[in-house]
Enzyme design. Structure first.
Site, short mmCIF file in Angstrom:
data_model
loop_
_atom_site.label_atom_id
_atom_site.label_comp_id
_atom_site.label_asym_id
_atom_site.label_seq_id
_atom_site.Cartn_x
_atom_site.Cartn_y
_atom_site.Cartn_z
N TYR A 440 1.95 -7.85 -9.61
CA TYR A 440 1.05 -7.07 -10.46
C TYR A 440 0.22 -6.06 -9.67
O TYR A 440 0.19 -6.06 -8.45
CB TYR A 440 0.19 -7.94 -11.36
N GLU A 441 -0.43 -5.17 -10.44
CA GLU A 441 -1.14 -4.02 -9.87
C GLU A 441 -0.21 -3.12 -9.06
O GLU A 441 -0.60 -2.54 -8.05
CB GLU A 441 -2.34 -4.46 -9.02
N GLY A 442 1.01 -3.00 -9.51
CA GLY A 442 2.00 -2.19 -8.81
C GLY A 442 2.81 -3.06 -7.89
O GLY A 442 2.31 -3.52 -6.85
#
Length: 596
Positions: A440-442
């Site tokens: 997550y978050e890229g």
């Protein structure tokens, strides 16, 4: 049962000795963070993490969150009471501006506390972490009324916050989002759409949840240029600040996840929900990037935190587990076998994890101090240099620290043998919880592409050149010091590999972009290793100076041995990364898609 002890001594060494935080007393908030105050904060943060949050970690994993027929969500047993302690203790507002009820202390201290809480209970810590990220976005891009309405109660923990980006058809490519916003005569907007993977999207920890939502205003340009950011409270707020009617936002379901079960990861449905524009129309990514950058650094800390708690438990087990005899003869002849920590391969694993943890923690403190400079300094040059550092290091830290942090939890689990596969020992939870940080978050491949494609060439490569110069300057300054050669010599070699890789990308990526894509992950890992090597060299120099002045201590002696292990056994991997980068993209891209 798993154990956890906050690494207060290591943090104190970094703050006081390596980075000399008192030198930043010219910045707002730093004079309030005196040595005595720091000691008290670290002590209380450790106590909260060890005694309140850590015992709830397995509880949260086993119970998870429950969605009810009215779309409400309850968190695991003990979470609500623990969150109340966190809120009442002022931990959510540690570095928030005093004018909004925060303590205005350095972000550096908040990042340290984040490590403690995330190591003790990663799923729980996300509720507060997301709230602080949403608060940061509102402080930067919200108007005066929005700040007044939402920020104080988010800082106090009465309300929490989220970020709503992802939709079923779009993750990284947010230009594909479909959530729409219809402008109303009173200036508000009606938000309609579905968001997925929304951490802390619905829960029972606070009386209101402030959602920051990306949506497309009707008639806006296609793609990312037509995305706007809105504040959409779960419960509408009356003019006097009291809570009013329930807004048109609800939890459709809770995602069934591999780990972090104690955090409510929700599908959020927006049905003509009332929201208000943050910043300008079609400029939503500016506000969301504030949250995303905060979140990416927070996720990097999660990688470190899970590695640290897994390491502590692996060491504890290795000291107690009796299996076989040392290769050089029995070490504890009065026992039926020696503890497995006598074996070289066990020590190799433990030192590998420890060397990462201590370098990663130094990176966190170093970068957090840069964040404080970027946001608090009155000197434009200092702010620009600190901002350069933040931009460059954010993808490196998020990508490398979560990749290796997860790998380290697996290594720590391996120390238990078959017992590591049994849930009651807690090791498999660390593995499962750590895995999400790579996603997550890229996802980390995106972090690598961001580094190579955006951050590296930004401002003509100014940030990277400044980093190269700083590391080279340190090596030159201490190269003649015989005691520092075990650190400076390998650091200089590794820096050379990074500079060669950078030069290769400059020569080969523009004409053939796939060369950059094929090299990106290796370049990110190579960059991270050099940065870690620099951290170790700096820590070694300080440790040697302290030993020369006051004599050796077990802590300082251990620090130097661990640092030498990193230089001898881990930093040489830069050569492998360079070799891979220089092969280019030919074999990577040669096969047709159907050949896979």
């Amino acid at each position: 049962m798993p154990i956890y002890k906050a690494p207060v001594e290591d943090v104190t060494f970094l703050l006081n000795d390596v980075f000399q935080i008192d030198r930043y007393d010219n910045l707002p908030g730093f004079t309030d963070a005196s040595a005595d105050v720091r000691e008290a904060i670290l002590g209380e943060a450790a106590k909260l993490s060890e005694e309140v949050l850590q015992p709830l970690n397995r509880v949260g994993d086993l119970e998870g969150c429950k969605r009810h027929d009215d779309s409400s969500v309850t968190t695991p047993k003990g979470f609500k009471e623990a969150f109340k302690q966190v809120a009442e203790g002022g931990w959510l507002g540690l570095s928030a501006p005093a004018e909004y009820g925060g303590q205005g202390l350095p972000v550096t201290l908040s990042q340290v506390v984040t490590e403690f809480q995330s190591a003790a209970n990663m799923a729980f810590s996300m509720y507060g972490g997301l709230t602080m990220g949403a608060t940061a976005a509102l402080l930067v891009h919200g108007d005066a009324e929005q700040k007044k309405t939402y920020v104080p109660k988010m800082v106090s923990g009465q309300w929490t916050g989220t970020m709503n980006l992802t939709e079923p058809q779009c993750g990284t490519d947010l230009g594909l989002l479909r959530t729409r916003a219809a402008k109303q005569p009173d200036g508000s907007y009606k938000i309609t759409g579905t968001k997925i993977f929304i951490s802390a999207g619905e829960h029972d920890l606070a009386e209101n949840i402030i959602h920051l939502v990306l949506a497309r205003i009707e008639g806006a340009p296609a793609g990312i240029k037509g995305v706007s950011l809105f504040v959409v409270p779960k419960v509408l707020v009356n003019a006097d600040g009291s809570l009013g009617a329930r807004n048109g936002v609800s939890c459709g379901s809770i995602e069934h996840k591999m780990g972090i079960h104690g955090n409510s990861t929700c599908v959020m449905n927006y049905d003509n929900a009332t929201g208000w524009l943050i910043g300008e129309e079609n400029k939503g990514m500016q506000g969301m990037f504030v949250m995303m950058n905060e979140a990416r650094l927070g996720v990097a800390v999660q990688g470190l935190a899970q590695s640290e708690v897994a390491y502590q438990n692996a060491v504890n087990y290795a000291r107690e587990r009796l299996q076989g005899r040392a290769l050089t003869g029995a070490k504890e002849a009065d026992k039926p076998a020696d503890p497995i920590i006598v074996h070289p391969d066990v020590r190799r694993v433990l030192l590998t994890i420890r060397a990462f943890n201590e370098a990663a923690r130094a990176m966190v403190v170093w970068t957090a101090l840069k964040s404080d400079v970027a946001h608090r300094s009155s000197d434009p040059k200092d702010r620009d240099a600190a901002d350069d550092h933040m931009g460059l290091m954010t993808p490196v830290m998020k990508g490398m620290m979560t990749d290796i942090g997860f790998s380290n939890t697996v290594l720590a689990q391996q120390m238990y043998g078959g017992h590591g596969y049994i849930a009651e020992h807690g090791m498999e939870q660390f593995v499962r919880d750590a895995r999400i940080a790579m996603l997550y978050e890229g996802a980390n491949g995106i972090q690598a592409l961001d580094l190579v494609g955006r951050k590296l060439p930004r401002n003509g490569g100014r940030a990277a050149m400044a980093f190269f110069a700083e590391v080279a300057g340190f090596a030159k300054e201490h190269g003649a010091d015989e005691a520092m050669k075990p650190f400076v010599t390998p650091l200089s070699t590794a820096l050379g590999h990074l500079q060669q890789a950078t030069g290769w990308l400059m020569q080969n990526a523009m004409a053939k972009p796939d060369n950059a894509g094929a090299a990106a992950t290796d370049y990110m890992q190579l960059f991270g290793l050099v940065a870690f090597g620099y951290m170790w060299a700096r820590m070694a120099k300080v440790a040697q100076d302290k030993i020369a002045a006051d004599g050796a201590t077990p802590y300082l002696s251990t620090k130097l041995v661990t640092g030498r292990f990193f230089m001898e056994r881990m930093l040489p991997e830069t050569h492998v990364h360079l070799a891979r980068i220089q092969t280019g993209c030919a074999t990577t891209m040669e096969l047709a898609a159907e050949a896979f």
